[in-house]
Design an enzyme around this catalytic site. Structure first.
Site, PDB file in Angstrom:
ATOM      1  N   LYS A   1     -10.080 -53.408 112.638  1.00 39.84           N
ATOM      2  CA  LYS A   1     -10.883 -53.043 113.801  1.00 39.84           C
ATOM      3  C   LYS A   1     -10.880 -51.535 113.967  1.00 39.84           C
ATOM      4  CE  LYS A   1     -11.711 -57.335 115.296  1.00 39.84           C
ATOM      5  NZ  LYS A   1     -13.052 -57.921 115.483  1.00 39.84           N
TER       6      LYS A   1
ATOM      7  N   LYS B   1      -8.627 -58.890 106.386  1.00 40.84           N
ATOM      8  CA  LYS B   1     -10.025 -59.184 106.046  1.00 40.84           C
ATOM      9  C   LYS B   1     -10.976 -58.203 106.700  1.00 40.84           C
ATOM     10  CE  LYS B   1     -12.393 -62.329 108.234  1.00 40.84           C
ATOM     11  NZ  LYS B   1     -13.083 -61.495 109.250  1.00 40.84           N
TER      12      LYS B   1
ATOM     13  N   ASP C   1     -14.384 -57.504 108.807  1.00 42.63           N
ATOM     14  CA  ASP C   1     -15.093 -58.270 109.814  1.00 42.63           C
ATOM     15  C   ASP C   1     -16.465 -58.646 109.272  1.00 42.63           C
ATOM     16  OD1 ASP C   1     -15.299 -59.563 112.260  1.00 42.63           O
ATOM     17  OD2 ASP C   1     -14.451 -57.868 113.341  1.00 42.63           O
ATOM     18  N   GLU C   2     -17.128 -59.581 109.964  1.00 42.52           N
ATOM     19  CA  GLU C   2     -18.345 -60.168 109.401  1.00 42.52           C
ATOM     20  C   GLU C   2     -19.498 -59.187 109.267  1.00 42.52           C
ATOM     21  OE1 GLU C   2     -18.634 -60.732 113.839  1.00 42.52           O
ATOM     22  OE2 GLU C   2     -17.071 -60.975 112.327  1.00 42.52           O
TER      23      GLU C   2
ATOM     24  N   HIS D   1     -16.041 -67.159 106.206  1.00 40.51           N
ATOM     25  CA  HIS D   1     -16.274 -66.861 107.625  1.00 40.51           C
ATOM     26  C   HIS D   1     -17.473 -67.674 108.094  1.00 40.51           C
ATOM     27  CE1 HIS D   1     -16.995 -64.500 111.283  1.00 40.51           C
ATOM     28  NE2 HIS D   1     -15.778 -63.992 111.123  1.00 40.51           N
TER      29      HIS D   1
ATOM     30  N   LYS E   1     -10.847 -65.884 122.630  1.00 40.47           N
ATOM     31  CA  LYS E   1     -12.075 -65.503 123.326  1.00 40.47           C
ATOM     32  C   LYS E   1     -13.232 -66.473 123.121  1.00 40.47           C
ATOM     33  CE  LYS E   1     -13.818 -62.582 119.540  1.00 40.47           C
ATOM     34  NZ  LYS E   1     -14.256 -61.222 119.138  1.00 40.47           N
TER      35      LYS E   1
END
Length: 333
Positions: free
Chosen positions: A138, A164, A166-167, A255, A295
């Site tokens: 992140k 990993k 992120d998408e 994912h 979340k």
């Protein structure tokens, strides 16, 4: 050949019987249509969908529909989905319909499944029975390759088993794979030399269907030890084409970005369960299934069932590592 059996929840509109609605689904997805047609020859009826027992469920009903295996083109996943999850969602006399699960017999599974599975991934990491701990770099986009690698090092030396992308991070100019991947792998080698631990990095190779195998090959040549594919946006055959290539001997981290547009509505759409089966059939080694905290919207019982679909013995196919994700942190475990 054995039938493919699809399980649905549905709620007819007012004035429509559940028997009519269930039959409408079976006909729409096989040999019928909205009106009588003169070309429906008698010999065609062996391909009819057959309605099983209809049971009350919440504000609607559940039903299983048998589809003859002969109606499927073996190995063609887009065609499979066009049968079990096609036009039925738009039928005007049915207020809601949700595909809950699909029983695929061995005769329609010509795929090899995961190359690694849970046991193979554990062997790479060096674990036996504990949960693996992973993290996502992140912010999800914006870091340059050097800073991305620095974050990866801190996470790896801190004890995670998996890092990993992120998408939304693929091969953008601000952090191209050709620069990012070698730098991250260099830092993971540094961690290995310091701790003896092998940390996996799922680099996101998601791209157009005619380019994904080339991108997988390039990532392998740059030293990747795991590949990531966004399955819903790339399409299920993106997994198959990479998993079946004998030269790509790397685990696939799958994912599911955009899945909630399809899975979240409890009355209409497709549950996660059929997607779990497809990913397992086609060769995904790890799949995001969500978490009972965090979340994202979740249903604990449905999630547990999805994870069992990936981990229980099924058709002789390797198991898949379920991945808990979506705002999960130590305080929520």
């Amino acid at each position: 050949m054995a039938d493919v059996i699809a399980h649905y929840y549905f709620r007819p509109k007012e004035g429509v019987t559940p028997e009519w609605a269930a039959q409408a689904i079976a006909e729409e997805q096989t040999t019928g249509t909205w009106t009588d047609i003169s070309t429906l020859e008698k010999y065609i009826h062996y391909l009819d969908g057959r309605v099983e027992k209809i049971l009350p469920s919440g504000e609607g009903y559940q039903v299983s529909i048998r589809y003859p295996s002969e109606i499927f083109e073996i190995g063609n996943i887009p065609q499979y989905l066009s049968v079990v999850a096609g036009n039925l969602f738009g039928l005007s006399k049915i207020a809601a319909v949700r595909l809950l699960d699909v029983d695929f017999p061995k005769e329609v599974i010509p795929f090899k499944g995961p190359k690694f599975g849970i046991d193979g991934v554990r062997k790479l990491v060096g674990t036996t029975d504990r949960p693996h701990v992973g993290t996502i770099i992140k912010p999800k986009v914006g870091l340059n390759p050097e800073d991305t690698a620095a974050v990866a090092y801190e996470a790896a030396i801190g004890g995670v088993d998996l890092i990993k992308d992120d998408e939304t991070l693929t091969d953008q100019k601000f952090c191209p794979i050709a620069k990012r991947l070698p730098l991250v792998m260099e830092q993971l080698e540094r961690v290995k030399s310091q701790t003896g631990r092998n940390v996996l990095y799922a680099v996101n190779i998601s791209t157009a269907g005619d380019k994904i195998l080339e991108r997988a090959e390039q990532a392998k040549e740059m030293g990747a030890n795991m590949l990531m594919i966004d399955v819903i946006v790339c399409g299920f055959d993106a997994i198959r084409v990479v998993a079946e290539d004998p030269s790509i001997n790397l685990p696939l981290h799958i994912h599911r970005t955009m899945h909630a547009a399809i899975t979240r509505n409890r009355e209409h759409g497709i549950s996660m369960r059929p997607f779990c089966r497809l990913v397992r059939m086609l060769g995904g080694d790890q799949l995001h299934t969500g978490t009972v905290s965090g979340k994202m919207e979740h249903d604990a019982q449905e999630l547990i069932g999805d994870n069992r679909t990936l981990t229980e013995s099924w058709q002789g196919i390797n198991t898949v590592f379920p991945v808990a994700s979506g705002g999960l942190h130590p305080g929520g475990v």
